[in-house]
Scaffold this motif. Sequence first.
Motif, short mmCIF file in Angstrom:
data_model
loop_
_atom_site.label_atom_id
_atom_site.label_comp_id
_atom_site.label_asym_id
_atom_site.label_seq_id
_atom_site.Cartn_x
_atom_site.Cartn_y
_atom_site.Cartn_z
N ILE A 299 -37.27 -25.89 -5.64
CA ILE A 299 -38.69 -25.86 -5.24
C ILE A 299 -38.63 -26.93 -4.43
O ILE A 299 -39.33 -26.90 -3.26
CB ILE A 299 -39.72 -26.19 -6.47
N TYR A 300 -38.13 -28.32 -4.75
CA TYR A 300 -38.14 -29.46 -3.73
C TYR A 300 -37.29 -28.94 -2.42
O TYR A 300 -38.09 -29.39 -1.31
CB TYR A 300 -37.31 -30.48 -4.46
N LEU A 301 -36.23 -28.53 -2.59
CA LEU A 301 -35.29 -28.04 -1.39
C LEU A 301 -36.13 -26.91 -0.38
O LEU A 301 -35.93 -26.87 0.84
CB LEU A 301 -34.05 -27.44 -1.65
N SER A 302 -36.77 -26.12 -1.00
CA SER A 302 -37.64 -25.09 -0.47
C SER A 302 -38.82 -25.62 0.51
O SER A 302 -39.14 -25.12 1.38
CB SER A 302 -38.11 -23.88 -1.39
N SER A 303 -39.40 -26.54 -0.03
CA SER A 303 -40.46 -27.49 0.69
C SER A 303 -40.13 -28.49 1.62
O SER A 303 -41.06 -29.05 2.16
CB SER A 303 -41.30 -27.89 -0.34
N ARG A 304 -38.77 -29.04 1.78
CA ARG A 304 -38.54 -30.15 2.37
C ARG A 304 -38.72 -29.95 3.73
O ARG A 304 -39.01 -30.92 4.54
CB ARG A 304 -37.20 -30.56 2.00
N ASN A 305 -38.35 -28.91 4.50
CA ASN A 305 -38.64 -28.78 5.73
C ASN A 305 -40.03 -28.53 6.51
O ASN A 305 -40.29 -28.37 7.38
CB ASN A 305 -37.74 -27.67 6.28
N LEU A 306 -40.98 -28.27 5.53
CA LEU A 306 -42.19 -28.02 5.96
C LEU A 306 -43.26 -29.28 6.18
O LEU A 306 -43.18 -30.18 5.06
CB LEU A 306 -42.80 -27.15 4.69
N GLN A 307 -43.67 -29.48 7.23
CA GLN A 307 -44.57 -30.62 7.52
C GLN A 307 -46.03 -30.50 6.73
O GLN A 307 -46.47 -29.52 6.43
CB GLN A 307 -44.82 -30.54 8.79
N GLY A 308 -46.43 -31.63 5.88
CA GLY A 308 -47.46 -31.87 5.16
C GLY A 308 -47.45 -31.31 4.03
O GLY A 308 -48.47 -30.92 3.30
N VAL A 309 -46.16 -30.96 3.49
CA VAL A 309 -45.97 -30.50 2.17
C VAL A 309 -45.32 -31.58 1.34
O VAL A 309 -44.20 -32.26 1.61
CB VAL A 309 -45.37 -29.24 2.02
N LYS A 310 -45.54 -31.96 0.07
CA LYS A 310 -44.86 -32.81 -0.51
C LYS A 310 -44.75 -32.34 -2.08
O LYS A 310 -45.90 -31.92 -2.71
CB LYS A 310 -45.41 -34.25 -0.55
N VAL A 311 -43.66 -32.52 -2.88
CA VAL A 311 -43.59 -31.99 -4.21
C VAL A 311 -43.30 -33.28 -5.15
O VAL A 311 -42.14 -34.18 -4.87
CB VAL A 311 -42.40 -31.02 -4.06
N VAL A 312 -43.90 -33.64 -6.09
CA VAL A 312 -43.76 -34.81 -7.11
C VAL A 312 -43.81 -34.08 -8.50
O VAL A 312 -44.33 -33.00 -8.58
CB VAL A 312 -44.72 -35.63 -6.74
N THR A 313 -43.34 -34.78 -9.59
CA THR A 313 -43.63 -34.72 -11.01
C THR A 313 -44.70 -35.36 -11.34
O THR A 313 -45.17 -36.32 -10.62
CB THR A 313 -42.25 -35.10 -11.75
#
Length: 203
Positions: free
Chosen positions: A164-178
């Motif tokens: 999930i983290y790698l899938s979102s890494r290139n998207l601007q304005g998106v952050k994934v946290v625990t």
Amino acid sequence: MELTVYKISGEATGKKVQLNDDVFAVEPNDHAIYLDVKRIMANKRQGTHKAKEKWEVNFSTKKIKKQKGTGGARAGSRKNPLFRKGGRVFGPKPRTYDTKLNQKVKELARFSALSYKAKGNGIVVLEDFNFESPKTTAFTSLMASHKVQNKKLLLVLAEPDNNIYLSSRNLQGVKVVTASDLNTYDIMDCGVLMFNESAISNF
């Protein structure tokens, strides 16, 4: 407050989650939010700025002109701060900007931010999901299904998930946290706060 649990496709699952009123329905404290955001931003500063002072400038210490009789001010050497490329007076030095805040104040700030999001209908709950492999298109389709493509998105997971983290890494304005890393600044900075079902049960 109850929220509907959605699939990543955007359809309702028919399940609902009960939000903890001690976390998502507190009386917001704006000053606590300000203090915690200021702490987080200050702690991000590197503090590596440096300017050379008079004793550090690489010039000769020879007296450049006689003490009296020139009609000008006294000057000891080329290191004088009044001269071009001379040392700087009271210049910046490496330092730490880290500040501390009481645990209860940080907790109040975080709960206040979550309460603001809950009141503004800025929280979305997804059923637990995973991607078979890192794929940005899978994450963009998730955003499109929930109509959040043009908003800053913060996705909160119960446990770290590399796909999930790698899938979102290139998207601007998106952050994934625990859930354990969720802080006041990230909550206030996002437009939509998205939890997976197991993450929101930690609050």
